[in-house]
Design a protein around this motif. Structure first.
Motif, mmCIF file in Angstrom:
data_model
loop_
_atom_site.group_PDB
_atom_site.id
_atom_site.type_symbol
_atom_site.label_atom_id
_atom_site.label_comp_id
_atom_site.label_asym_id
_atom_site.label_seq_id
_atom_site.Cartn_x
_atom_site.Cartn_y
_atom_site.Cartn_z
ATOM 1 N N LEU A 4 1.090 -1.218 -0.107
ATOM 2 C CA LEU A 4 0.038 -0.500 0.284
ATOM 3 C C LEU A 4 0.525 1.163 -0.171
ATOM 4 N N GLN A 5 2.453 1.408 -0.395
ATOM 5 C CA GLN A 5 3.001 1.989 -0.204
ATOM 6 C C GLN A 5 2.474 3.180 -1.248
ATOM 7 N N ASP A 6 2.594 4.163 -0.789
ATOM 8 C CA ASP A 6 2.543 4.935 -1.865
ATOM 9 C C ASP A 6 3.751 5.854 -2.255
ATOM 10 N N SER A 7 4.940 6.177 -3.267
ATOM 11 C CA SER A 7 5.957 6.805 -3.126
ATOM 12 C C SER A 7 6.419 8.474 -3.413
ATOM 13 N N ARG A 8 4.676 8.453 -3.950
ATOM 14 C CA ARG A 8 4.659 10.117 -3.603
ATOM 15 C C ARG A 8 4.737 11.176 -2.583
ATOM 16 N N ILE A 9 4.774 10.157 -1.323
ATOM 17 C CA ILE A 9 5.081 11.378 0.032
ATOM 18 C C ILE A 9 5.234 10.492 0.793
ATOM 19 N N GLN A 10 6.541 12.118 1.409
ATOM 20 C CA GLN A 10 7.370 12.087 0.841
ATOM 21 C C GLN A 10 8.652 12.002 2.526
ATOM 22 N N LYS A 11 7.038 12.755 3.705
ATOM 23 C CA LYS A 11 7.307 11.930 5.147
ATOM 24 C C LYS A 11 5.964 11.693 5.762
ATOM 25 N N ILE A 12 6.264 11.216 6.314
ATOM 26 C CA ILE A 12 5.050 10.383 7.129
ATOM 27 C C ILE A 12 4.599 11.102 9.342
ATOM 28 N N VAL A 13 3.928 11.818 9.585
ATOM 29 C CA VAL A 13 3.808 11.731 10.983
ATOM 30 C C VAL A 13 2.730 10.815 11.693
ATOM 31 N N SER A 14 3.117 9.668 12.452
ATOM 32 C CA SER A 14 2.293 9.635 13.189
ATOM 33 C C SER A 14 2.189 10.125 14.363
ATOM 34 N N LEU A 15 1.022 9.944 15.007
ATOM 35 C CA LEU A 15 0.600 10.955 15.953
ATOM 36 C C LEU A 15 -0.183 9.589 17.689
ATOM 37 N N ASP A 16 1.041 9.206 18.289
ATOM 38 C CA ASP A 16 0.378 8.018 19.060
ATOM 39 C C ASP A 16 -0.406 7.133 18.501
ATOM 40 N N LEU A 17 0.256 5.977 17.716
ATOM 41 C CA LEU A 17 -0.372 5.409 16.596
ATOM 42 C C LEU A 17 -0.551 3.999 17.829
ATOM 43 N N GLY A 18 -1.347 2.545 17.303
ATOM 44 C CA GLY A 18 -1.994 2.086 18.117
ATOM 45 C C GLY A 18 -1.670 0.539 16.376
ATOM 46 N N LEU A 19 -2.253 -0.319 17.210
ATOM 47 C CA LEU A 19 -1.620 -1.780 16.706
ATOM 48 C C LEU A 19 -0.419 -1.840 15.588
ATOM 49 N N ALA A 20 0.770 -0.680 16.267
ATOM 50 C CA ALA A 20 2.295 -1.217 15.591
ATOM 51 C C ALA A 20 2.805 -2.115 16.155
ATOM 52 N N ARG A 21 2.453 -2.836 16.782
ATOM 53 C CA ARG A 21 3.071 -4.064 16.584
ATOM 54 C C ARG A 21 2.479 -5.230 15.700
#
Length: 340
Positions: A216-233
Motif C-alpha cells: 500500500l506504499q505511495d512513493s509520492r509521499i515524502q514524509k509521514i507523521v504518526s501521532l500516538d498510533l496503535g496496532l504498531a506491533r
C-alpha cells in the motif's frame, strides 16, 4: 553598541514576522468517487487572500472550532500538501486545529473520513476492508493532482501524510510498512488489552489484504507523521527495518489504559532505522491530547452524557493549548527539513 541593538531589533522583528500567520484559511468539502462502492468525503483547508466572511468550523458544545473562510478563492502559488488521517471512529474535525495552523504557514491540507471507522459510519463490513484506509488517501492524492483547481497549486516534491491513532497506523502503511497477521496475534496475546482486541476483531485485522493491496506504499509521499498510533506491533519488523520514508513518531506519555507508548510508538522507533525516524514523547499528553481543543466544562458534559468519555478532554498538568504549541513546533520543523 547602537548597531548591535539595531541588529537585535531587526532579528527579533524577522522572528516575529516569520511566526505570524501569513495566510487566511480557505475551507471546502467534497466527495470523490461518488459513484463507486467507497466514496471518500474530503475536507480541504488551503491558503487564500480572501478576508471574509469568516465562520467557525468543527465547533460544538464540547469542542472549540477554528476560523475559516468557506468556499474562498485559493491563493495563487505553489504550496506543499499534507494529507490527514483520523483515528478509530474519529473524523476530519479531530485534526482541524493542526490543519488550520498548517494553512496559515502556507500548506494545502486534505483530510478524509474513512468510511466504516468514522464517528458517523460504524459499518463493520467497510471497516474490515482495512486496506482501504491508506487507499482513501492515495485516491485523494490522485484526485488532487488531476484537479484543474489543485494540480498546479501543489508542490509535488513536498507531499506528507499525518495520522492520529489508527490514522498513524494508516500513514505507516503509506510509508511502506506492511501488516503481519501472525506477528499481530503473537504480540497482542503477549500484551493483551480488551480495547485493542476489540478493534482487531471489528476490523478483522488477522486477515491478509487482497493480492492487489499487498503493498500500500505511495512513493509520492515524502514524509509521514504518526501521532500516538496503535496496532504498531502488527506491522512486520522486516518492513519497518527497510522503511525508506522519513517518519516523525510522536507519542503521549500518560497511559490511558491501552498499551504503554513504549510498546506501540516505541516499537516503531526500535525497528525503523535511526536515520529515517525522529521519536518524541510528550510526558504531559494523553492519547486524546492530539485532538481539538475542549471548551471549559467539556469533560463534565461528556461524563454526564456517557460515563468514561470525559477522558477525551483530559490532559496532564500542561494545558492542551500548550501541548498543541509544542506539537506544532515539532511537526512544522520536521516538514520543513530537507528529505533525509
Amino acid at each position: 553598541m547602537k548597531y548591535l541593538l539595531i541588529l537585535i531589533s531587526f532579528l527579533f522583528a524577522m522572528e516575529v514576522s516569520a511566526s505570524s500567520p501569513s495566510y487566511q484559511v480557505g475551507f471546502t468539502q467534497t466527495q470523490i468517487g461518488k459513484e463507486s462502492d467507497r466514496p471518500v468525503p474530503v475536507t480541504l483547508w488551503y491558503p487564500t487572500a480572501d478576508q471574509s466572511p469568516v465562520t467557525q468550523v468543527a465547533e460544538n458544545s464540547v469542542f472549540l472550532g477554528t476560523s475559516v473562510i468557506q468556499e474562498a478563492t485559493p491563493q495563487a502559488g505553489h504550496f506543499p500538501l499534507v494529507l490527514l488521517s483520523h483515528g478509530y471512529r474519529g473524523s476530519w474535525r479531530n485534526l482541524n486545529w493542526l490543519a488550520t495552523r498548517l494553512v496559515q504557514d502556507g500548506y494545502i491540507v486534505a483530510g478524509v473520513d474513512h468510511i466504516g471507522t468514522t464517528f458517523y459510519s460504524h459499518d463493520k463490513e467497510a471497516a474490515q476492508q482495512w486496506w482501504q484506509r491508506p487507499r482513501d488517501l492515495t485516491r485523494t492524492l490522485d484526485w488532487l493532482l488531476a484537479s484543474p483547481t489543485w494540480q498546479d497549486a501543489i508542490d509535488q516534491h513536498r507531499i506528507s501524510a499525518i495520522g492520529h491513532s489508527l490514522g498513524g497506523w494508516t500513514v505507516m502503511l503509506l510509508a511502506g510498512a506492511q501488516t503481519d497477521p501472525v506477528q499481530l496475534l503473537a504480540q497482542y496475546n503477549r500484551y493483551p488489552n480488551p480495547r485493542i482486541t476489540a478493534v482487531i476483531d471489528e476490523m478483522d485485522l488477522t486477515q491478509k489484504a487482497p493480492s492487489d493491496a499487498s503493498n500500500l506504499q505511495d512513493s509520492r509521499i515524502q514524509k509521514i507523521v504518526s501521532l500516538d498510533l496503535g496496532l504498531a506491533r502488527g506491522l512486520s519488523t522486516d518492513s519497518l527495518k527497510t522503511l525508506s520514508t522519513p517518519a516523525l513518531l510522536l507519542s503521549a506519555g500518560i497511559d490511558i489504559g491501552d498499551l504503554d507508548e513504549k510498546l506501540e510508538t516505541g516499537f516503531l522507533a526500535e525497528h525503523i532505522p535511526l536515520l529515517k525516524r525522529r521519536y518524541k514523547t510528550y510526558s504531559e499528553a494523553l492519547h486524546f491530547s492530539f485532538m481539538q481543543l475542549c471548551k471549559e466544562g467539556a469533560e463534565a458534559i461528556l461524563e454526564e452524557e456517557s460515563p468514561g468519555d470525559g477522558i477525551v478532554c483530559r490532559d496532564g498538568e500542561s494545558t492542551r493549548t500548550a501541548l498543541h504549541d509544542d506539537m506544532y513546533h515539532d511537526i512544522s520543523a520536521f516538514l520543513q527539513q530537507d528529505v533525509y
